[in-house]
Design a protein around this motif. Structure first.
Motif, PDB file in Angstrom:
ATOM      1  N   GLN A  66      10.462  17.705  -2.591  1.00 22.93           N
ATOM      2  CA  GLN A  66      10.256  19.140  -2.330  1.00 22.93           C
ATOM      3  C   GLN A  66      11.257  19.560  -1.253  1.00 22.93           C
ATOM      4  N   CYS A  67      10.972  19.231   0.028  1.00 24.97           N
ATOM      5  CA  CYS A  67      11.944  19.606   1.068  1.00 24.97           C
ATOM      6  C   CYS A  67      13.150  18.670   1.067  1.00 24.97           C
ATOM      7  N   TYR A 100      13.522  15.901   2.794  1.00 27.20           N
ATOM      8  CA  TYR A 100      13.836  15.205   4.050  1.00 27.20           C
ATOM      9  C   TYR A 100      13.670  13.695   3.942  1.00 27.20           C
ATOM     10  N   CYS A 101      12.706  13.268   3.162  1.00 28.91           N
ATOM     11  CA  CYS A 101      12.452  11.828   3.025  1.00 28.91           C
ATOM     12  C   CYS A 101      13.346  11.182   1.970  1.00 28.91           C
ATOM     13  N   CYS A 156       6.376  10.517   2.811  1.00 25.34           N
ATOM     14  CA  CYS A 156       6.779  11.827   2.298  1.00 25.34           C
ATOM     15  C   CYS A 156       5.739  12.839   2.748  1.00 25.34           C
ATOM     16  N   ARG A 157       6.127  13.717   3.646  1.00 24.25           N
ATOM     17  CA  ARG A 157       5.168  14.692   4.177  1.00 24.25           C
ATOM     18  C   ARG A 157       4.806  15.741   3.124  1.00 24.25           C
TER      19      ARG A 157
END
Ligand code: FES
Ligand code: FES
Length: 159
Positions: free
Chosen positions: A98-99, A101-102, A134-135
């Motif tokens: 999604q974002c 970042y991970c 993964c947030r």
């Protein structure tokens, strides 16, 4: 300060860094290789994962000097001549972020797994990827992406 020669993505790069500076800091702040992410800085999230001689390590906990004798691979080094690696392509195909970042750390961790275990069972994937957080909670798609990459490799894709 000390002079280091680091072999990163196939190139020998010279850096001048204080003794003990982390590999993550050297990559991001001195070499502008910002694909490797700073998450927790404490070895807990996996966002900073890179390969040292093919083994996944947390670059936030690895002094750059320790990596001087190894072949370092970052997310920037997986693509070859404009072609994404099977793991990168599989993450894209499955929409496994999604974002994002991970994602670098996830892709690097999955790459290290598939280099030693090209056809892992689901439990092996879960166990190996367990330290990567993964947030956004895209774990089901990440799992599908690793399975897809495994199938791509079985069909002849380079790891
Ligand atoms: S930033 Fe290295 S494990 Fe979180
Ligand atoms: S996609 Fe956002 S942290 Fe994993």
């Amino acid at each position: 300060m000390g002079d280091l020669v680091l072999n990163i993505n196939g190139a020998n790069l010279h850096v001048n860094a204080p003794t003990g500076e982390s590999l993550l800091s050297v990559l991001r702040n001195r070499l502008n290789l910002t694909g490797t992410k700073y998450g927790c800085g404490e070895g807990q999230c996996g966002a900073c994962t890179v390969l040292l001689d093919g083994r996944a390590v947390r670059s936030c906990l690895t002094p750059a000097s320790v990596a001087a004798d190894a072949k370092i691979t970052t997310i920037e080094g997986l693509e070859q001549k404009g072609t994404l690696s099977p793991v990168q392509q599989a993450f894209l195909d499955e929409g496994a972020f999604q974002c994002g970042y991970c994602t670098s750390g996830m892709v690097i961790s999955a790459t290290s797994l598939l280099r030693t275990t090209p056809n892992p069972a689901e439990e092996e994937i879960v166990r190996h990827m367990n330290g990567n957080i993964c947030r956004c909670g895209t774990y089901p798609r990440i799992l599908d992406a690793v399975k897809r990459a495994s199938q791509m490799i079985a069909k002849g894709g380079s790891r």
